[in-house]
Scaffold this motif. Structure first.
Motif, PDB file in Angstrom:
ATOM      1  N   ARG A   1      -6.622  10.429   0.204  1.00 40.13           N
ATOM      2  CA  ARG A   1      -6.127   9.067   0.411  1.00 40.13           C
ATOM      3  C   ARG A   1      -5.602   8.475  -0.889  1.00 40.13           C
ATOM      4  NH1 ARG A   1      -5.018   9.679   5.346  1.00 40.13           N
ATOM      5  NH2 ARG A   1      -6.799  10.176   6.648  1.00 40.13           N
ATOM      6  N   ILE A   2      -6.292   8.749  -1.981  1.00 40.67           N
ATOM      7  CA  ILE A   2      -5.868   8.238  -3.288  1.00 40.67           C
ATOM      8  C   ILE A   2      -4.514   8.819  -3.664  1.00 40.67           C
ATOM      9  CG2 ILE A   2      -6.382   8.273  -5.764  1.00 40.67           C
ATOM     10  CD1 ILE A   2      -9.393   8.264  -4.934  1.00 40.67           C
ATOM     11  N   VAL A   3      -4.353  10.111  -3.450  1.00 45.33           N
ATOM     12  CA  VAL A   3      -3.090  10.758  -3.793  1.00 45.33           C
ATOM     13  C   VAL A   3      -1.970  10.251  -2.897  1.00 45.33           C
ATOM     14  CG1 VAL A   3      -1.879  12.953  -3.978  1.00 45.33           C
ATOM     15  CG2 VAL A   3      -4.289  12.807  -4.637  1.00 45.33           C
TER      16      VAL A   3
ATOM     17  N   ALA B   1      -3.614   1.045  -5.028  1.00 40.49           N
ATOM     18  CA  ALA B   1      -2.931   1.151  -3.732  1.00 40.49           C
ATOM     19  C   ALA B   1      -3.861   1.717  -2.675  1.00 40.49           C
ATOM     20  CB  ALA B   1      -1.675   2.015  -3.876  1.00 40.49           C
ATOM     21  N   ALA B   2      -4.723   2.666  -3.068  1.00 39.98           N
ATOM     22  CA  ALA B   2      -5.680   3.235  -2.113  1.00 39.98           C
ATOM     23  C   ALA B   2      -6.702   2.193  -1.684  1.00 39.98           C
ATOM     24  CB  ALA B   2      -6.380   4.441  -2.736  1.00 39.98           C
ATOM     25  N   GLU B   3      -7.063   1.296  -2.599  1.00 33.72           N
ATOM     26  CA  GLU B   3      -7.987   0.218  -2.229  1.00 33.72           C
ATOM     27  C   GLU B   3      -7.368  -0.670  -1.155  1.00 33.72           C
ATOM     28  OE1 GLU B   3     -10.649  -3.144  -4.555  1.00 33.72           O
ATOM     29  OE2 GLU B   3      -8.606  -2.762  -5.254  1.00 33.72           O
ATOM     30  N   ARG B   4      -6.063  -1.000  -1.312  1.00 30.62           N
ATOM     31  CA  ARG B   4      -5.385  -1.823  -0.311  1.00 30.62           C
ATOM     32  C   ARG B   4      -5.252  -1.089   1.010  1.00 30.62           C
ATOM     33  NH1 ARG B   4      -2.195  -3.068  -4.953  1.00 30.62           N
ATOM     34  NH2 ARG B   4      -0.649  -1.496  -4.338  1.00 30.62           N
TER      35      ARG B   4
ATOM     36  N   ILE C   1     -11.570   0.169   0.633  1.00 29.79           N
ATOM     37  CA  ILE C   1     -12.693   0.604  -0.206  1.00 29.79           C
ATOM     38  C   ILE C   1     -12.434   0.139  -1.640  1.00 29.79           C
ATOM     39  CG2 ILE C   1     -13.967   2.601  -1.085  1.00 29.79           C
ATOM     40  CD1 ILE C   1     -13.111   4.112   1.436  1.00 29.79           C
ATOM     41  N   PRO C   2     -13.396  -0.512  -2.298  1.00 32.69           N
ATOM     42  CA  PRO C   2     -13.182  -1.004  -3.660  1.00 32.69           C
ATOM     43  C   PRO C   2     -12.713   0.090  -4.611  1.00 32.69           C
ATOM     44  CG  PRO C   2     -15.228  -1.883  -2.768  1.00 32.69           C
ATOM     45  CD  PRO C   2     -14.745  -0.858  -1.790  1.00 32.69           C
ATOM     46  N   LYS C   3     -11.845  -0.306  -5.532  1.00 36.39           N
ATOM     47  CA  LYS C   3     -11.278   0.658  -6.477  1.00 36.39           C
ATOM     48  C   LYS C   3     -12.373   1.327  -7.303  1.00 36.39           C
ATOM     49  CE  LYS C   3      -8.861  -0.972  -9.900  1.00 36.39           C
ATOM     50  NZ  LYS C   3      -7.734  -1.540 -10.695  1.00 36.39           N
ATOM     51  N   ALA C   4     -13.393   0.565  -7.681  1.00 42.40           N
ATOM     52  CA  ALA C   4     -14.479   1.146  -8.468  1.00 42.40           C
ATOM     53  C   ALA C   4     -15.198   2.250  -7.693  1.00 42.40           C
ATOM     54  CB  ALA C   4     -15.467   0.050  -8.870  1.00 42.40           C
ATOM     55  N   THR C   5     -15.390   2.031  -6.400  1.00 45.20           N
ATOM     56  CA  THR C   5     -16.038   3.047  -5.564  1.00 45.20           C
ATOM     57  C   THR C   5     -15.175   4.293  -5.461  1.00 45.20           C
ATOM     58  OG1 THR C   5     -17.155   1.339  -4.268  1.00 45.20           O
ATOM     59  CG2 THR C   5     -17.002   3.536  -3.284  1.00 45.20           C
ATOM     60  N   LEU C   6     -13.869   4.093  -5.259  1.00 47.75           N
ATOM     61  CA  LEU C   6     -12.959   5.229  -5.176  1.00 47.75           C
ATOM     62  C   LEU C   6     -12.960   6.029  -6.476  1.00 47.75           C
ATOM     63  CD1 LEU C   6      -9.933   3.481  -3.401  1.00 47.75           C
ATOM     64  CD2 LEU C   6     -11.451   5.183  -2.402  1.00 47.75           C
ATOM     65  N   SER C   7     -12.942   5.319  -7.598  1.00 51.33           N
ATOM     66  CA  SER C   7     -12.949   6.001  -8.896  1.00 51.33           C
ATOM     67  C   SER C   7     -14.234   6.796  -9.093  1.00 51.33           C
ATOM     68  CB  SER C   7     -12.786   4.966 -10.013  1.00 51.33           C
ATOM     69  OG  SER C   7     -12.815   5.593 -11.276  1.00 51.33           O
TER      70      SER C   7
ATOM     71  N   VAL D   1       9.921  -3.342   1.220  1.00 46.55           N
ATOM     72  CA  VAL D   1       8.598  -3.126   0.647  1.00 46.55           C
ATOM     73  C   VAL D   1       8.284  -1.636   0.608  1.00 46.55           C
ATOM     74  CG1 VAL D   1       7.825  -5.364   1.518  1.00 46.55           C
ATOM     75  CG2 VAL D   1       7.405  -3.303   2.872  1.00 46.55           C
ATOM     76  N   SER D   2       7.345  -1.275  -0.246  1.00 48.36           N
ATOM     77  CA  SER D   2       6.880   0.105  -0.343  1.00 48.36           C
ATOM     78  C   SER D   2       5.584   0.261   0.448  1.00 48.36           C
ATOM     79  CB  SER D   2       6.648   0.493  -1.803  1.00 48.36           C
ATOM     80  OG  SER D   2       5.985   1.743  -1.885  1.00 48.36           O
ATOM     81  N   LEU D   3       5.598   1.115   1.455  1.00 48.62           N
ATOM     82  CA  LEU D   3       4.396   1.324   2.254  1.00 48.62           C
ATOM     83  C   LEU D   3       3.244   1.822   1.392  1.00 48.62           C
ATOM     84  CD1 LEU D   3       6.828   1.890   4.494  1.00 48.62           C
ATOM     85  CD2 LEU D   3       4.879   2.656   5.833  1.00 48.62           C
ATOM     86  N   ILE D   4       3.520   2.824   0.584  1.00 45.77           N
ATOM     87  CA  ILE D   4       2.457   3.488  -0.160  1.00 45.77           C
ATOM     88  C   ILE D   4       1.922   2.586  -1.261  1.00 45.77           C
ATOM     89  CG2 ILE D   4       1.931   5.439  -1.670  1.00 45.77           C
ATOM     90  CD1 ILE D   4       3.943   7.088  -0.088  1.00 45.77           C
ATOM     91  N   GLU D   5       2.794   2.023  -2.089  1.00 45.89           N
ATOM     92  CA  GLU D   5       2.354   1.241  -3.236  1.00 45.89           C
ATOM     93  C   GLU D   5       1.762  -0.102  -2.833  1.00 45.89           C
ATOM     94  OE1 GLU D   5       5.520   0.898  -6.014  1.00 45.89           O
ATOM     95  OE2 GLU D   5       5.692   3.060  -6.348  1.00 45.89           O
ATOM     96  N   GLU D   6       2.223  -0.690  -1.727  1.00 39.67           N
ATOM     97  CA  GLU D   6       1.760  -2.017  -1.332  1.00 39.67           C
ATOM     98  C   GLU D   6       0.755  -1.986  -0.175  1.00 39.67           C
ATOM     99  OE1 GLU D   6       4.849  -5.145  -1.412  1.00 39.67           O
ATOM    100  OE2 GLU D   6       6.234  -3.533  -1.948  1.00 39.67           O
ATOM    101  N   GLY D   7       0.439  -0.797   0.303  1.00 40.17           N
ATOM    102  CA  GLY D   7      -0.636  -0.670   1.280  1.00 40.17           C
ATOM    103  C   GLY D   7      -0.300  -1.100   2.685  1.00 40.17           C
TER     104      GLY D   7
END
Length: 306
Positions: free
Chosen positions: A21-23, A30-33, A37-43, A140-146
């Motif tokens: 999902r992150i990739v 962008a994955a958080e949006r 899931i919070p960015k800190a959790t993803l990291s 808009v960008s689907l990937i970058e803007e969620g």
């Protein structure tokens, strides 16, 4: 070759799913949006996965994440596997379970009056679906803007996205009676090149026309008034500022009332395509397809697509 040893060593399939999902999103923010899931959790989960595999999968940069060679290999193989898993899950879900969750859409403001009622009816029938609509003139960008789904007018160039044409919108050349009385003798396409016209931008404007005999012509009007909202162009045309090339559904009421009249009868501008776009390999794929089908069915019987 399959090894039982691999199964005993690796068991973080949730982490692997989050890695894909992150990739796909292009970065942690962008994955958080996209996932909620919070960015800190993803990291943290990404670091745990790397430690489990004892391999660096990504390099973090200010612009996002960059895959290492091993990360690229893992992503390509795991993405296909998770796609098959998502399809299998969708097949065994009943309609209520499948048509639930969150959907974030971007719509062009000028067409929102047609599509928003479709989404309202859809939401009323499926109370487990949460719908968030954003109106945007820009692409808009689907990937970058969620975003989960966007609707665009005009040609599509996003080869990495799934897309479906949902309508072909006819356009007409219109002007106010007062403007035409001040500019008589508009009989041929080239006559329009010499008078004021309206468009969403001032540069690189050309209108492709076709008559009932199949003859085509391209004109390059002089833009005297530009606005990136077509509803503003309708008002400008009614005010007598020039000729406009607009979707029929936007000017139908003005044509009926006589506030606008057709220009160059016998010649029709090329229609504009309305297209829905969404990402591949998303858990919400079945929900997105259901909404896109609703759009297409509604527009099939709507005068906007005639």
């Amino acid at each position: 070759m399959f090894h039982k040893w691999n199964m005993t060593v690796f068991g973080d399939f949730d982490g692997l799913a989050l890695f894909t999902r992150i990739v796909q999103a292009g970065g942690l923010a962008a994955a958080e949006r996209a996932t909620g899931i919070p960015k800190a959790t993803l990291s943290r989960r990404l670091s745990v996965l790397e430690n489990t595999l004892n391999v660096r999968l990504v390099r973090r940069t200010k612009k996002g994440v960059v895959l290492t060679e091993q990360g690229q290999q893992l992503f390509e193989r795991s993405r296909a596997a998770f796609s098959l898993a998502e399809e299998a899950v969708a097949e065994v879900q009943d309609e209520r379970a499948a048509l639930s969750g969150n959907i974030r859409l971007s719509l062009p403001p000028d067409i929102a009056t047609v599509l928003a009622p479709v989404l309202i009816r859809f939401g009323a029938r499926h109370p487990d679906v949460t719908i968030e609509i954003t109106l945007a003139d820009r692409r808009v960008s689907l990937i970058e803007e969620g975003y989960d789904l966007v609707v665009r007018m005009g040609p599509v160039a996003d080869s990495e996205l799934i897309f479906r044409r949902i309508a072909t919108l006819p356009r007409v050349l219109v002007a106010s009676p007062r403007f035409l009385s001040a500019h008589p003798g508009l009989n041929e396409p080239q006559d329009v090149n010499e008078i004021s016209a309206l468009a969403i931008r001032r540069d690189l404007v050309e209108w492709d026309l076709r008559n009932d005999k199949g003859v085509t012509a391209t004109i390059h009007p002089k833009i005297g008034f530009a606005a990136n909202r077509q509803t503003i162009l309708v008002d400008a045309a009614i005010a007598g500022l020039g000729i406009a090339n607009l979707p029929f559904f936007l000017v139908e009421a003005a044509l009926t009332s006589g506030a606008l009249v057709r220009v160059l009868t016998g010649w029709e501008p090329s229609p504009v395509e309305m297209t829905a776009l969404w990402q591949k390999d998303r858990f919400s794929g079945r929900l997105i397809k259901a909404i896109v089908t609703e759009f297409a069915d509604a527009l099939k019987d709507n005068r906007a697509s005639r």
